[in-house]
Design a protein around this motif. Structure first.
Motif, PDB file in Angstrom:
ATOM      1  N   GLY A  98     -10.570  90.980 157.742  1.00 37.64           N
ATOM      2  CA  GLY A  98     -10.013  91.701 158.316  1.00 37.64           C
ATOM      3  C   GLY A  98     -10.789  91.853 159.508  1.00 37.64           C
ATOM      4  N   GLY A  99     -12.539  91.707 159.969  1.00 32.77           N
ATOM      5  CA  GLY A  99     -12.698  91.683 160.530  1.00 32.77           C
ATOM      6  C   GLY A  99     -13.971  93.309 160.358  1.00 32.77           C
ATOM      7  N   VAL A 100     -14.145  94.026 159.689  1.00 32.61           N
ATOM      8  CA  VAL A 100     -14.085  95.455 159.068  1.00 32.61           C
ATOM      9  C   VAL A 100     -15.691  95.359 158.354  1.00 32.61           C
ATOM     10  N   THR A 101     -16.681  96.139 159.230  1.00 31.33           N
ATOM     11  CA  THR A 101     -17.912  96.199 158.703  1.00 31.33           C
ATOM     12  C   THR A 101     -18.445  97.030 158.609  1.00 31.33           C
ATOM     13  N   THR A 102     -17.949  98.315 158.877  1.00 26.67           N
ATOM     14  CA  THR A 102     -18.350  99.774 158.645  1.00 26.67           C
ATOM     15  C   THR A 102     -16.711 100.302 158.413  1.00 26.67           C
ATOM     16  N   ILE A 103     -17.485 101.547 157.175  1.00 26.99           N
ATOM     17  CA  ILE A 103     -16.182 102.143 156.842  1.00 26.99           C
ATOM     18  C   ILE A 103     -16.709 103.898 156.316  1.00 26.99           C
ATOM     19  N   HIS A 104     -15.917 104.057 156.838  1.00 28.68           N
ATOM     20  CA  HIS A 104     -16.701 105.663 156.485  1.00 28.68           C
ATOM     21  C   HIS A 104     -15.579 106.439 154.973  1.00 28.68           C
ATOM     22  N   SER A 105     -16.051 106.608 154.005  1.00 26.19           N
ATOM     23  CA  SER A 105     -14.740 106.330 152.814  1.00 26.19           C
ATOM     24  C   SER A 105     -15.443 107.884 152.711  1.00 26.19           C
ATOM     25  N   MET A 106     -14.749 108.719 152.229  1.00 27.36           N
ATOM     26  CA  MET A 106     -13.959 109.757 152.344  1.00 27.36           C
ATOM     27  C   MET A 106     -13.287 110.294 150.812  1.00 27.36           C
ATOM     28  N   HIS A 107     -13.579 111.483 150.734  1.00 28.32           N
ATOM     29  CA  HIS A 107     -12.721 112.325 149.201  1.00 28.32           C
ATOM     30  C   HIS A 107     -11.287 112.785 149.805  1.00 28.32           C
ATOM     31  N   GLY A 108     -10.872 112.979 148.779  1.00 29.37           N
ATOM     32  CA  GLY A 108      -9.560 113.229 149.226  1.00 29.37           C
ATOM     33  C   GLY A 108      -9.376 114.335 150.172  1.00 29.37           C
ATOM     34  N   SER A 109      -8.199 115.446 149.819  1.00 28.73           N
ATOM     35  CA  SER A 109      -7.534 116.422 150.709  1.00 28.73           C
ATOM     36  C   SER A 109      -6.682 116.810 149.439  1.00 28.73           C
ATOM     37  N   ALA A 110      -7.926 117.554 148.059  1.00 29.39           N
ATOM     38  CA  ALA A 110      -6.806 118.299 147.324  1.00 29.39           C
ATOM     39  C   ALA A 110      -7.350 119.422 148.464  1.00 29.39           C
ATOM     40  N   ASN A 111      -8.784 119.941 148.390  1.00 29.72           N
ATOM     41  CA  ASN A 111      -9.962 120.734 148.926  1.00 29.72           C
ATOM     42  C   ASN A 111      -9.730 120.852 150.196  1.00 29.72           C
ATOM     43  N   VAL A 112     -10.124 122.466 150.672  1.00 27.06           N
ATOM     44  CA  VAL A 112      -9.662 123.085 151.671  1.00 27.06           C
ATOM     45  C   VAL A 112     -11.035 122.597 152.788  1.00 27.06           C
ATOM     46  N   ILE A 113     -12.497 122.600 151.975  1.00 25.14           N
ATOM     47  CA  ILE A 113     -13.828 121.960 152.264  1.00 25.14           C
ATOM     48  C   ILE A 113     -13.901 120.366 150.844  1.00 25.14           C
ATOM     49  N   GLY A 114     -14.001 119.701 151.390  1.00 18.56           N
ATOM     50  CA  GLY A 114     -13.416 118.777 150.092  1.00 18.56           C
ATOM     51  C   GLY A 114     -15.292 118.205 149.536  1.00 18.56           C
ATOM     52  N   GLY A 115     -15.434 117.550 150.538  1.00 17.83           N
ATOM     53  CA  GLY A 115     -17.337 117.140 149.940  1.00 17.83           C
ATOM     54  C   GLY A 115     -17.836 116.690 150.919  1.00 17.83           C
ATOM     55  N   GLN A 116     -18.252 115.657 151.069  1.00  7.21           N
ATOM     56  CA  GLN A 116     -19.514 114.434 151.895  1.00  7.21           C
ATOM     57  C   GLN A 116     -19.317 113.570 151.894  1.00  7.21           C
ATOM     58  N   PRO A 117     -18.405 112.311 152.548  1.00  8.49           N
ATOM     59  CA  PRO A 117     -18.070 111.539 152.539  1.00  8.49           C
ATOM     60  C   PRO A 117     -19.289 110.346 152.948  1.00  8.49           C
ATOM     61  N   VAL A 118     -19.248 109.640 152.759  1.00  6.48           N
ATOM     62  CA  VAL A 118     -20.486 108.030 153.006  1.00  6.48           C
ATOM     63  C   VAL A 118     -20.016 107.867 153.810  1.00  6.48           C
ATOM     64  N   THR A 119     -21.232 106.370 154.815  1.00  2.00           N
ATOM     65  CA  THR A 119     -20.561 105.654 155.860  1.00  2.00           C
ATOM     66  C   THR A 119     -21.874 104.855 155.255  1.00  2.00           C
ATOM     67  N   MET A 120     -20.811 103.373 155.323  1.00  2.00           N
ATOM     68  CA  MET A 120     -21.430 102.339 154.265  1.00  2.00           C
ATOM     69  C   MET A 120     -21.593 100.874 155.722  1.00  2.00           C
ATOM     70  N   LYS A 121     -21.926 100.227 155.318  1.00  2.00           N
ATOM     71  CA  LYS A 121     -21.896  98.987 155.735  1.00  2.00           C
ATOM     72  C   LYS A 121     -21.366  98.098 154.723  1.00  2.00           C
ATOM     73  N   LEU A 122     -20.216  97.255 155.670  1.00  2.00           N
ATOM     74  CA  LEU A 122     -20.089  96.009 154.360  1.00  2.00           C
ATOM     75  C   LEU A 122     -20.910  94.420 153.645  1.00  2.00           C
ATOM     76  N   ARG A 123     -22.003  95.781 153.234  1.00  2.00           N
ATOM     77  CA  ARG A 123     -22.875  94.419 153.172  1.00  2.00           C
ATOM     78  C   ARG A 123     -22.638  94.165 151.290  1.00  2.00           C
TER      79      ARG A 123
END
Lengths: 482, 430
Positions: free
Chosen positions: A116-141
């Motif tokens: 679908g033409g996507v090359t980078t995603i910011h993959s995140m935790h869910g929304s259960a917590n007020v301060i949930g945790g640290q996401p990761v940025t990935m290139k779709l290699r």
């Protein structure tokens, strides 16, 4: 995890050393308008030259894009793709947990997103917590090991969450709703969410002060040639370290949000603590406070179609992106879904439909604007010399429903080519999987991917028997894994 | 384990208070002039007039005499299409997914052929104007759950009562065909367990069907001569009589390849009318489906493949594969709050191989034929209901705007809560 079957086209091995010429496409640069009949020369994964009639050096891979449209690789600022855990739903503040520890780079959805033409995603935790945790940025290699998928030098981000999800998982569960059986845990209300946040920041401040005192004492002790008792360091605390990094401006906060009141609350709290780097996620009532968002300089990542699946999204409008854009807010359109991510270019078209956002600005909402929101606009998000050669080639203008993504390049490497697209693009095969297995996808709208892993603890009902069972099944599945 | 949420505030919506800002529709004689008229059934009139009188299309053509007193809407640069028909939704049955009090699409129990979706359609639902302003004038709203969920209804998205909205109060009994497939990626039952469950469900279904056939026979015998004791009345079996008699179809949700083949056999053996819905893996058995003659409601198009090893675009290309094999198809969105995206689903099917004209027909003429209302809707022909849209372009394109919308000759304002919020907040007073 089963054995891993890797097959790939030879071109990929040239990663990082390649010269590619994309010939004659209509180039949608996003920052410099539309360039008809233009070539793009890629050298070592970067865009080296843009212009008409460029010469391909010998040995260069030439891609014919005549009659086609080339746009920057699409960036999804809100994804839960390729991760094995979504929610650490055990405490309202879990700033220390990291998505980078649970990335599965072989998930076939990565390939589907590339298609679908996507090359980078910011993959995140869910929304259960007020301060949930640290996401990761990935290139779709896709096809590369996890260390190569993760953008190691991407700015740090953290996910916050407001409203129904954290109050349901924590406070309301402890009040006997949604299964109960937990200790009393704030927040059960939006008031509680604010105070959880304020307490966390205040503790981080005190933690920083303690360390400062220590560092000073330590320096004095060093200067005094180590005479007297050596100062004792405070206890290291990963959670508070992360919160301190937010206060120091080293981390971009991505805050799951819906209602206008809670959005304003976060602006107040962040002003009080001097935190400036703030992106609101979902932000479905952002249109009500677009003025305040713009004044703060907060950014917004939203969707056009998600509404009415729960009460706090009942007052959404697809014109949200256009209104926020009109007030000068940096707006991106995200997927929050492994299905929607494959057609984010359609979401940009909807920003044109709903509120008349100009086409370039609409394209920026899925390219340059999300790049800014994850702190990478100096590298990705537009077609400019010096930027990463992350590109998508479409058969027609990508804002048309009839456009089909034909090729996707990440760092100048072709990761998707529709003309060579095999039937099966899995890299990891589950040995227990029966060839007869089929599952019919739930409408992505029917569940809140943000809450996977959280609901099973609470037994909360997410909008249907099937969904409840889905989550239970998913958890059982997770527990089966080694 | 499912608890009630405290949402008294939500209950207000059914009173229609939120509709107050929406001006009323009006009707009369309308002449839509200088329009590109895409009749769907009879080609395109590049520049013509469409006349609406008494709720019907009174004339269509390049040279139409406009009667005195007609309101003329100049449609220069605009196109007229039939109203779009979404062949599978829960519009009007669900208001807010996570709030059980606002859901009326699924009744208790596995066999509910007697439940009528039309009963629970809320004419004041916020979803109705939201869906309508996108050009979707007509939907099938179907109950869910169990093996027989209830009777789906065909409604126009316009009216103050369900009766006013109904085009056909019932269009079929919804069946969720027993499945050997997994219901989700995460379902952990073994194949053996699933097979056992499948066989049990199929046995129960067959037993119910035998009872329904016997019940119908008994009542028909009684009705012929009215002698002796009437047979015992049964609410469920009574509801199945029109299906047994071939007057009403089963609307069968079926997706996995093996299930589709089993469902075709099931229908054929019983010589009953059926319409399939979902048909996610229809492309695997397109020829069998075509041979069966069973029409298919395909969707959602905007979906992931059913199997991890399938090509990424299987869901997008499914409609095209079925149409190519000769299956009569219509498209549905299979949801409640994004039913407005019907044209998006059709457009995606077109991008991945379904000819554009066929994609348009799959949301206009074909559903009208499948649902038995082609005499009233689905194309722009004299005598049909004046249920149509005027757009500034191809309705399948995402950027196309609807400019006028008529349902049964009523000119319906293009206002929904979404547009109202836009109007209010695009420029705040302070």
């Amino acid at each position: 995890m089963g054995f891993i079957l890797v097959f790939w086209i030879a071109a990929l091995s040239a990663d990082g050393q390649n010269v590619v010429l994309i010939r004659g496409g209509t180039v949608l640069t996003v920052t410099r308008g539309t360039l008809p009949n233009t070539d793009i020369l890629i050298r070592d994964g970067k865009i080296a030259q843009i212009g008409p009639n460029l010469t391909a050096p010998p040995g260069a891979q030439v891609i014919d894009a005549r009659g086609k449209f080339v746009m920057p690789g699409i960036i999804d600022a809100h994804s839960h793709m390729a991760i094995d855990n979504v929610n650490e739903a055990t405490n309202p503040v879990t700033a220390e947990v990291r998505i980078r520890d649970v990335v599965n780079p072989y998930e076939v959805n990565i390939y589907r997103a590339l298609a679908g033409g996507v090359t980078t995603i910011h993959s995140m935790h869910g929304s259960a917590n007020v301060i949930g945790g640290q996401p990761v940025t990935m290139k779709l290699r896709y096809g590369e090991p996890v260390e190569r998928m993760i953008l190691q030098d991407a700015p740090r981000t953290i996910k916050f969450a407001l409203g129904e999800n954290p109050t349901r998982v924590h406070g309301r569960a402890s009040q006997g709703q949604f299964g109960g059986g937990r200790e009393n845990v704030t927040p059960a209300t939006r008031m509680g969410v604010e105070q959880v946040m304020r307490k966390a920041f205040e503790m981080a401040r005190r933690y920083m002060a303690e360390w400062e005192v220590y560092e000073r004492a330590r320096q004095a002790w060093e200067r005094s040639r180590r005479r007297g008792p050596e100062p004792i360091a405070p206890r290291k605390d990963e959670r508070l370290e992360t919160l301190a990094a937010i206060l120091r401006g080293e981390v971009i906060v991505h805050c799951h949000s819906y209602r206008a009141d809670e959005i304003l609350m976060v602006l107040r709290v962040f002003r009080d603590f001097g935190i400036k780097r703030l992106v609101f996620q979902h932000v479905l009532e952002g249109y009500k406070v677009a003025k305040e968002l713009a004044e703060f300089g907060a950014m917004a990542s939203t969707f056009s179609d998600w509404w009415a699946y729960k009460f706090e999204v009942y007052y959404a409008t697809p014109y949200n992106a256009a209104i926020m854009h009109q007030y000068g807010v940096n707006v991106s359109l995200n997927s929050d879904s492994d299905e929607l991510v494959r057609r984010l270019y359609h979401e940009a078209a909807k920003a044109v439909r709903y509120g008349g956002v100009p086409e370039d600005a609409a394209l920026a909402m899925i390219t340059l604007n999300p790049a800014k929101q994850i702190g990478l606009d100096h590298r990705i998000g537009s077609i400019e010399v010096g930027k990463d050669a992350d590109l998508a080639i479409f058969s027609a203008h990508p804002l048309s429903v009839y456009a089909v993504c034909e090729m996707t390049l990440v760092d100048g490497v072709v990761r998707f080519d529709r003309s060579k697209d095999p039937d099966d693009m899995r890299l990891a095969i589950d040995p227990d999987e029966s060839l007869e297995d089929a599952y019919v996808q739930f409408n992505p709208a029917d569940y809140d991917r943000c809450m996977l892993g959280a609901e099973a603890h609470e037994g909360a009902w997410m909008g249907g028997v099937d969904l409840y069972e889905l989550v239970e099944e998913m958890m059982a599945h997770k527990e089966d894994r080694p | 384990m499912r608890r009630l949420l405290c949402v008294g505030v939500v209950l207000g919506f059914s009173a229609g208070a939120w509709g107050q800002g929406i001006p009323p529709s009006r009707t009369g004689t309308f002449a839509l002039t200088n329009a590109r008229i895409v009749t769907v059934s009879g080609g395109v009139i590049e520049r013509g007039t469409l006349l609406i009188q008494n709720g019907k299309i009174a004339a269509v053509g390049p040279n139409v005499t406009i009667p005195q007193g007609a309101e003329v809407l100049d449609c220069s640069g605009l196109s007229i299409y039939p109203g779009l028909i979404n062949s599978y939704t829960q519009v009007g049955l669900i208001e807010i997914g996570q709030i059980p009090e606002t859901r009326d699409e699924s009744e208790v129990g596995a066999y509910n052929p007697h439940m009528l979706a039309l009963t629970a359609i809320n004419p004041a639902s916020t979803h109705i104007p939201v869906t309508r302003v996108a050009g979707v004038t007509t939907v099938i709203s179907a109950p869910t759950g169990g093996l027989l969920s209830g009777q789906a209804t065909l409604i126009n998205l316009h009216g103050y009562t369900p009766e006013q909205m109904a085009v056909r109060p019932s269009v079929g009994v919804v069946m969720n065909f027993p499945s050997v497939g997994r219901r989700s990626l995460f379902q952990q039952q073994s194949e053996e367990e699933r097979r056992r469950q499948y066989e049990q469900q199929l046995r129960q279904l067959n037993e119910l069907w035998q009872k329904a056939v016997a019940y119908n026979r008994a009542w028909e015998a009684y009705e012929r001569n009215r002698s002796g004791e009437p047979p015992l009345w049964d609410q469920r079996l009574e509801a199945l009589r029109p299906v047994v008699r071939g007057e009403l179809p089963f609307l069968i949700n079926v997706n996995a390849e093996r299930d589709i083949l089993a469902a075709i056999r099931w229908v054929r053996e019983r010589k009953i009318k059926a319409i399939f819905a979902g048909v996610a893996e229809g492309w695997r058995v397109a020829d069998s489906l075509a041979q069966s003659g069973i029409p298919c409601i395909v969707g959602p198009v905007l979906a992931l493949p059913t199997r991890p090893y399938d090509r990424y675009d299987r869901a997008y290309a499914n409609a095209a594969a079925l149409a190519k094999a000769g299956v009569k198809i219509a498209i549905g969105t299979f949801d409640y709050y994004n039913a407005r995206n019907l044209a998006h689903h059709a457009g995606m099917a077109a991008a991945f191989g379904l000819p554009k004209e066929e994609a348009l027909k799959a949301i206009t003429l074909y559903p009208a034929q499948i649902w038995g209302v082609a005499d009233r809707m689905g194309s722009l022909e004299v005598g049909k209901d004046a249920t149509l849209i005027v757009t500034d372009g191809d309705p399948l394109e995402l950027r196309t705007q609807v400019r006028y919308l008529f349902i049964n000759g009523w000119l319906v304002p293009l206002v929904s809560r979404h547009t109202q919020l836009w109007e209010e907040y695009r420029r705040r007073a302070f």
